[in-house]
Design an enzyme around this catalytic site. Structure first.
Site, PDB file in Angstrom:
ATOM      1  CB  VAL A  84      26.336  12.032  35.103  1.00  0.00           C
ATOM      2  CG1 VAL A  84      25.323  11.245  34.267  1.00  0.00           C
ATOM      3  CG2 VAL A  84      27.498  12.485  34.221  1.00  0.00           C
ATOM      4  CE1 TYR A 120      36.318  14.682  36.017  1.00  0.00           C
ATOM      5  CE2 TYR A 120      36.669  13.883  38.239  1.00  0.00           C
ATOM      6  CZ  TYR A 120      35.887  14.534  37.313  1.00  0.00           C
ATOM      7  OH  TYR A 120      34.659  15.025  37.679  1.00  0.00           O
ATOM      8  CG  PHE A 389      38.493  25.461  41.291  1.00  0.00           C
ATOM      9  CD1 PHE A 389      38.098  24.571  40.301  1.00  0.00           C
ATOM     10  CD2 PHE A 389      39.840  25.534  41.611  1.00  0.00           C
ATOM     11  CE1 PHE A 389      39.032  23.791  39.638  1.00  0.00           C
ATOM     12  CE2 PHE A 389      40.786  24.754  40.957  1.00  0.00           C
ATOM     13  CZ  PHE A 389      40.377  23.888  39.957  1.00  0.00           C
TER      14      PHE A 389
END
Length: 389
Positions: A84, A120, A389
């Site tokens: 963000v 998260y 990743f």
């Protein structure tokens, strides 16, 4: 008002990449870097938040597959490039992105690597697997015995072609491992970035190639040399042992570092197990069960009496409900619950890295029949992903 859009063209993808990189305090991609990065953008999987015409937030998923306890392989989304813009944080942008991405997710499960541990969980992700960072004193490290196979060094062009094929042939060995998509391998071919100065060796056993190792060596102060293992894949114990023998017997290396599963027996290879030092243990897999009934049915369970779990999911209410879990599988039921658990903590216990009893001890969940639940979700191997990743 924040609007979430699915991006479709290269110009949008590059703006997406630039915003994400700046959100993590990195430079915008150069033309050379962008040429390597572009193949990792997949149509339909790139989301961005907009305030009018301004892009203010990003997220993306990569299509992959994931092995679950019992060996089944399910479709999987690898979540990455979550960011963000600094002047839009704490205004609900990330929540809007996560809600839209999860609602549109084409796969029943997602994983990510978290930059910050507090973010998260509120989006339903739980810490489902951890790794151990080890450092080996190479000057005093001795693995007795000879190799059982052969290790050969290959050049970069050969590695570009062989490693994807060999990785697929080796397959997914333990819970948490994922398949690698074409864009992931494209990044590994970046001669001016991730792949710069990398060395690759391949192991061959009686049935042909069955493992590979990629590493880098850097020079530290006092002309000491540190070898960092970047990728270690193997189909069997002989390939694993031989590749470690190769690393330990390299000249001009003082220290070796690698990330291994929590239950990896690497220290037992050595005459003196104290040459292997555990420097850190940290979270690797953050798991999000997007389709709870499908994912509970996908894995196998241990031997114990059936337990009824009541699951709560704030972002995906279709997952709310009660599920009977037994050695025969899992099904949605209308019965009294033994344990009540939010979806992020269900993700934490899914691979067996965390137990229901541990969560109950910390007052994170409520319920009874904890020992049965622990036995049902127990696994013979600790989970690991092994693919960054």
């Amino acid at each position: 008002m924040t609007e979430i859009r699915v991006l479709t063209d290269e110009a949008q993808f590059r703006a997406h990449c630039t915003l994400f990189r700046r959100a993590i305090h990195a430079q915008a991609p150069s033309d050379d870097s962008w040429a390597i990065t572009l193949p990792s953008y997949e149509q339909g999987r790139v989301h961005a938040a907009f305030d009018g015409d301004e892009m203010v937030g990003t997220t993306q998923s990569f299509g992959s597959s994931l092995v679950v306890p019992g060996g089944a392989v399910v479709p999987h989304s690898a979540i990455s490039r979550v960011g963000v813009r600094a002047d839009y944080t704490r205004r609900g942008v990330l929540t809007a992105l996560m809600r839209e991405q999860l609602s549109a997710l084409p796969d029943p499960v997602a994983t990510l690597r978290a930059t910050e541990g507090r973010i998260y969980g509120r989006f339903g992700y739980g810490v489902a697997g951890r790794v151990r960072e080890v450092e080996i004193d190479a000057k005093h490290a001795v693995i007795p015995g000879a190799m059982t196979g052969r290790v050969r060094m290959i050049d970069a062009d050969t590695a570009d072609k062989l490693l994807p094929e060999l990785h697929d042939a080796i397959g997914l060995r333990r819970p948490g491992q994922i398949s690698r998509w074409p864009g992931w391998w494209a990044r590994q071919r970046d001669r001016k970035g991730e792949a710069e100065n990398s060395v690759t060796v391949v192991h061959s056993g009686p049935d042909g190639d069955d493992g590979f190792l990629t590493y880098k060596v850097t020079t530290e102060k006092d002309f000491k040399h540190r070898l960092s293992v970047e990728d270690l894949e193997y189909a069997n114990a002989d390939a694993w042992r031989d590749l470690w023998i190769y690393v330990v017997r390299l000249d001009l290396v003082d220290h070796i570092e690698n990330e291994v599963p929590l239950d990896d027996p690497v220290s037992l290879l050595f005459e003196d197990p104290r040459v292997v030092l555990t420097k850190d243990v940290f979270d690797e897999i953050w798991l999000r069960l997007a389709d709870v009934p499908r994912m509970l049915s996908a894995r196998t369970y241990g031997h114990a009496d059936a337990v009824v779990l009541e699951v709560h999911d704030k972002l995906l209410p279709a997952n709310d409900g009660r599920y009977r879990v037994s050695p025969d599988g899992a099904e949605r039921v209308d019965a009294s619950a033994d344990i009540t658990i939010p979806v992020d903590l269900l993700g934490a216990v899914y691979f067996g890295d965390t137990t229901f009893s541990q969560l109950a001890a910390t007052k994170r969940i409520e319920g009874t029949r904890l020992a049965d639940a622990d036995a049902l979700f127990a696994v013979p191997q600790k989970p690991v992903c092994g693919t960054f990743f």
